[in-house]
Scaffold this active site. Structure first.
Site: not given
Length: 417
Positions: A168, A307, A318, A339, A344, A403
């Site tokens: 991502c 994010h 985050e 998002k 996403h 990830f």
């Protein structure tokens, strides 16, 4: 060291197949999600996705340096996205840069997964009819770097050309690497960004089994970053492409400048395959490194495009990362998640969010985190849940966390001569 500016934008998202439509819909707080109708969702229990329904590939058949009907059959959807969005970004920049040394123009495009839809089709063909009936174009259509390679073929850019693959964070790394190539003097121009198209039962099934996806059947409460009732992200598809240009080159041709890219930070958690590190130390360091390179302090950053995935772990960790990087100033900076409206886009997410950050700086506009209703004490930042904010933005960050623990942050500044 050279200064680097953004002079062209191109995007394909669930909220529009070009940047103008996407941005206008975003400002109106529209939601780009829809109920999946391309396959039966009963077995996986995930009903909603962010499909780029407005994308019409036929309009590119007659456009220069794009693709015709025959070529389109030899391109996976993620590559078509990249070609189309690159065309828009170059048109927006007002140049095809054919007048410069082609080795001074590069293409760097992030892609997290590549041609998974094609892989499924060809695998079924393999099982039913044997390997001899598989397409001879399968491999070059499927591999994730083919978006960057194809865009190079269409533009004639022969400089640095590669694909960043960090899940991502892929396209934020792509933008950051393009920034460095120009800043360090290796390129004058770089097309950079990310592209992804993975909406199928197989991919959704894998993410659903990880408990990463929302199983909501309410479009308005499906992707709700930083909300206490968040329960997973919405898988989406699309592409974001930016033209980065060395400042003096851009000025010499009278280019419009959206913003300056002034800093880039890249770190790794070294912690877990999928979960961000709880303390947010490494993600916070990516922000700190980006700010240090840009020459700004936390107090001077007005806005963070987070994010913000709408998963239980990401949003609170985050939040910790932002507090690590900003200290007492964390309570003052405005934070939102794009998002919340488009879901996403995996490997394309960071580039699309970089476009949003650049447009936010240009217009002095910070969009609402749509769908946010229930405050979470573990996400206690100003997440713009009450509405859009209009204010001057002199410096902003855009975060991506992938990830594998990959963290990337870019720092954008309002351009000043």
């Amino acid at each position: 060291m050279k200064r680097v500016v953004i002079t062209g934008l191109g995007s394909i998202t669930p909220l529009g197949a070009n940047t103008k439509d996407f941005w206008n819909n975003l400002k109106e707080n529209k939601i780009g999600f829809s109920f999946i109708d391309s396959f039966d969702t009963e077995r996986i229990g995930v009903k909603i996705a962010g499909v780029a329904r407005d994308f019409d590939e036929t309009i590119y058949y007659d456009k220069p340096n794009c693709f015709d009907k025959k070529e389109s059959k030899r391109m996976d959807r993620f590559t078509k996205f990249a070609v189309a969005a690159s065309r828009e970004s170059l048109d927006d920049a007002g140049s095809d840069f054919s007048d410069i040394d082609p080795y001074r123009a590069g293409v760097i495009i992030g892609c997290g997964i590549g041609g998974i839809n094609l892989t499924l089709d060809e695998h079924n063909k393999y099982l039913e009819k044997g390997p001899g009936r598989m397409s001879v174009f399968y491999v070059p259509m499927m591999i994730g770097n083919m978006a960057a390679g194809t865009v190079s073929m269409k533009t004639g850019f022969k400089g640095a050309n590669y694909s960043t693959v960090t899940a991502c964070a892929s396209s934020t790394h792509a933008v950051g690497e393009a920034f460095r190539k120009i800043k360090d003097g290796y390129l004058d121009v770089c097309l950079c960004g990310g592209t992804e198209s993975t909406i199928n039962e197989f991919t959704l099934g894998g993410f659903a089994n990880m408990k990463a996806l929302s199983k909501s059947d309410n479009l308005e409460r499906a992707s709700i970053p930083f909300d206490k009732e968040r329960n997973g992200f919405i898988l989406s598809e699309g592409c974001g492409m930016l033209v980065l240009e060395e400042l003096e080159h851009a000025k010499a041709r009278g280019a419009k400048i959206y913003a300056e890219i002034a800093g880039y930070g890249a770190t790794c958690d070294g912690y877990h395959m999928t979960s961000p590190a709880p303390d947010g130390a490494a993600a916070g360091m990516a922000m700190t490194l980006a700010m240090q390179e840009a020459g700004v302090t936390p107090a001077e950053v007005d806005y963070i495009n987070a994010h913000g995935t709408s998963t239980g772990l990401n949003d609170k960790y985050e939040t910790n990362a932002i507090k690590n990087a900003f200290g007492d100033d964390a309570k003052n900076v405005k934070v939102n998640s794009t998002k919340s409206m488009i879901g996403h886009l995996l490997g394309a997410a960071g580039a699309v969010e970089a476009i949003v950050t650049a447009k936010s700086i240009e217009e002095g506009f910070i969009h609402k985190t749509v769908g946010y209703k229930v405050p979470d004490e573990e996400c206690d930042l100003n997440v713009c849940g009450d509405g859009n904010v209009e204010q001057e933005i002199n410096a902003a960050l855009s975060n991506s966390l992938g990830f594998g623990g990959h963290n990337a942050t870019i720092c954008l500044k309002k351009y000043k001569d």
